[in-house]
Design a protein around this motif. Structure first.
Motif, PDB file in Angstrom:
ATOM      1  N   GLU A  69     -84.307 -27.596  20.823  1.00 31.67           N
ATOM      2  CA  GLU A  69     -84.457 -26.365  20.038  1.00 31.67           C
ATOM      3  C   GLU A  69     -83.772 -26.494  18.681  1.00 31.67           C
ATOM      4  O   GLU A  69     -84.359 -26.172  17.637  1.00 31.67           O
ATOM      5  N   VAL A  70     -82.517 -26.974  18.685  1.00 32.19           N
ATOM      6  CA  VAL A  70     -81.760 -27.068  17.441  1.00 32.19           C
ATOM      7  C   VAL A  70     -82.350 -28.142  16.529  1.00 32.19           C
ATOM      8  O   VAL A  70     -82.486 -27.942  15.314  1.00 32.19           O
ATOM      9  N   LEU A  71     -82.736 -29.284  17.101  1.00 28.53           N
ATOM     10  CA  LEU A  71     -83.314 -30.356  16.298  1.00 28.53           C
ATOM     11  C   LEU A  71     -84.648 -29.910  15.684  1.00 28.53           C
ATOM     12  O   LEU A  71     -84.920 -30.180  14.505  1.00 28.53           O
TER      13      LEU A  71
ATOM     14  N   ASP B 291     -78.497 -18.345  14.687  1.00 33.10           N
ATOM     15  CA  ASP B 291     -77.414 -17.408  14.999  1.00 33.10           C
ATOM     16  C   ASP B 291     -76.322 -18.080  15.830  1.00 33.10           C
ATOM     17  O   ASP B 291     -75.849 -17.532  16.835  1.00 33.10           O
ATOM     18  N   ILE B 292     -75.930 -19.283  15.395  1.00 27.07           N
ATOM     19  CA  ILE B 292     -74.839 -19.995  16.053  1.00 27.07           C
ATOM     20  C   ILE B 292     -73.846 -20.462  15.002  1.00 27.07           C
ATOM     21  O   ILE B 292     -74.135 -20.450  13.799  1.00 27.07           O
ATOM     22  N   ALA B 293     -72.660 -20.857  15.430  1.00 27.83           N
ATOM     23  CA  ALA B 293     -71.630 -21.321  14.504  1.00 27.83           C
ATOM     24  C   ALA B 293     -72.011 -22.680  13.923  1.00 27.83           C
ATOM     25  O   ALA B 293     -72.708 -23.470  14.569  1.00 27.83           O
ATOM     26  N   ASN B 294     -71.529 -22.953  12.698  1.00 25.89           N
ATOM     27  CA  ASN B 294     -71.790 -24.242  12.060  1.00 25.89           C
ATOM     28  C   ASN B 294     -71.322 -25.400  12.922  1.00 25.89           C
ATOM     29  O   ASN B 294     -71.996 -26.424  13.047  1.00 25.89           O
ATOM     30  N   ALA B 295     -70.126 -25.241  13.512  1.00 19.93           N
ATOM     31  CA  ALA B 295     -69.556 -26.326  14.332  1.00 19.93           C
ATOM     32  C   ALA B 295     -70.432 -26.603  15.552  1.00 19.93           C
ATOM     33  O   ALA B 295     -70.643 -27.759  15.936  1.00 19.93           O
ATOM     34  N   THR B 296     -70.949 -25.536  16.166  1.00 26.44           N
ATOM     35  CA  THR B 296     -71.828 -25.708  17.328  1.00 26.44           C
ATOM     36  C   THR B 296     -73.112 -26.415  16.933  1.00 26.44           C
ATOM     37  O   THR B 296     -73.574 -27.341  17.606  1.00 26.44           O
ATOM     38  N   CYS B 297     -73.688 -25.979  15.819  1.00 24.18           N
ATOM     39  CA  CYS B 297     -74.922 -26.599  15.325  1.00 24.18           C
ATOM     40  C   CYS B 297     -74.713 -28.077  15.036  1.00 24.18           C
ATOM     41  O   CYS B 297     -75.522 -28.926  15.412  1.00 24.18           O
ATOM     42  N   SER B 298     -73.602 -28.385  14.374  1.00 26.55           N
ATOM     43  CA  SER B 298     -73.296 -29.773  14.038  1.00 26.55           C
ATOM     44  C   SER B 298     -73.135 -30.626  15.288  1.00 26.55           C
ATOM     45  O   SER B 298     -73.641 -31.750  15.362  1.00 26.55           O
ATOM     46  N   ASP B 299     -72.436 -30.087  16.301  1.00 23.28           N
ATOM     47  CA  ASP B 299     -72.196 -30.839  17.534  1.00 23.28           C
ATOM     48  C   ASP B 299     -73.498 -31.114  18.281  1.00 23.28           C
ATOM     49  O   ASP B 299     -73.734 -32.237  18.747  1.00 23.28           O
ATOM     50  N   VAL B 300     -74.364 -30.100  18.392  1.00 21.75           N
ATOM     51  CA  VAL B 300     -75.629 -30.279  19.106  1.00 21.75           C
ATOM     52  C   VAL B 300     -76.509 -31.295  18.387  1.00 21.75           C
ATOM     53  O   VAL B 300     -77.106 -32.180  19.008  1.00 21.75           O
TER      54      VAL B 300
END
Length: 218
Positions: free
Chosen positions: A158-160, A185-194
């Protein structure tokens, strides 16, 4: 590079095989495990109507070096167990095959899933035979370019996919990491990690499938 699913017969001489044989209704979930030559450590979630008698039974076994009850709630308990007889995990350790965790054990059978090279999967089969551990192969499927999305979790896909749609991977870049995170609607850190984990899975799959790592290091 194959993705495989195996059903493993748990040896009686292991603590989990013996306890599972005596209590076939019990369900164990191996959350994570660290095998070694002479010892094995695992986090194990136990599903039982009355966990405490089962925990006592496990603790009293000779091949249990240490057992810690991390938490218990009604019919569930999480245990950290160190055993001097890691027979079940030795074939995995010696063949260098990473298991997908968690995996379940019930009624003396475990379900293993793995993604590895053909040579390591062949090595695992030989090791299981050498240790006298019975198994059946539910499936072996090759992962090619059209199946690369099977490497990723639904969340990673989903994120990719959102990052691609937003233009995060275009040159020049049309969206920042913050733009992608905001759209989900997620945090930058979460997006980066995923994204980092998804990219890592795809890169390692590509190298294993299409490149010789040794030649890239020259």
């Amino acid at each position: 590079m194959p993705r495989a699913k195996l059903t493993i017969d748990i040896p009686n001489e292991t603590w989990i095989g013996d306890v599972s044989a005596q209590h076939p209704e019990l369900r164990f979930e191996v959350v994570t495990a660290m095998p070694g030559e002479n010892t094995g450590i695992a986090l194990v979630r136990l599903d039982a109507a009355q966990p405490l008698p089962i925990i006592t039974e496990i603790r009293d076994r000779d091949d249990i070096d240490e057992l810690e009850l991390l938490w218990k709630y009604e019919d569930e308990a999480l245990l950290q167990i160190q055993s001097s007889n890691p027979l079940l995990l030795l074939p995995v350790w010696r063949s260098g095959v990473p298991l997908t965790t968690p995996f379940e054990i019930q009624d003396k059978q475990a379900t293993w899933e793995m993604t590895t090279s053909n040579s390591r999967l062949s090595r695992l089969r030989s090791q299981l035979d050498d240790f006298g551990i019975g198994f059946s192969i539910d499936y072996v499927r090759d992962i090619d370019t059209s199946q690369a999305d099977q490497l990723l979790t639904d969340r990673q896909q989903e994120v990719l996919s959102k990052a691609v749609t937003e233009g995060y991977y275009r040159a020049p870049r049309e969206a920042t990491l913050g733009d992608v995170a905001d759209s989900l609607d997620i945090a930058n850190a979460t997006c980066s990690d995923v994204l980092h984990r998804a990219e890592g899975h795809i890169i390692h799959w590509f190298i294993d499938e299409h490149l010789e790592v040794g030649s890239t290091m020259e």
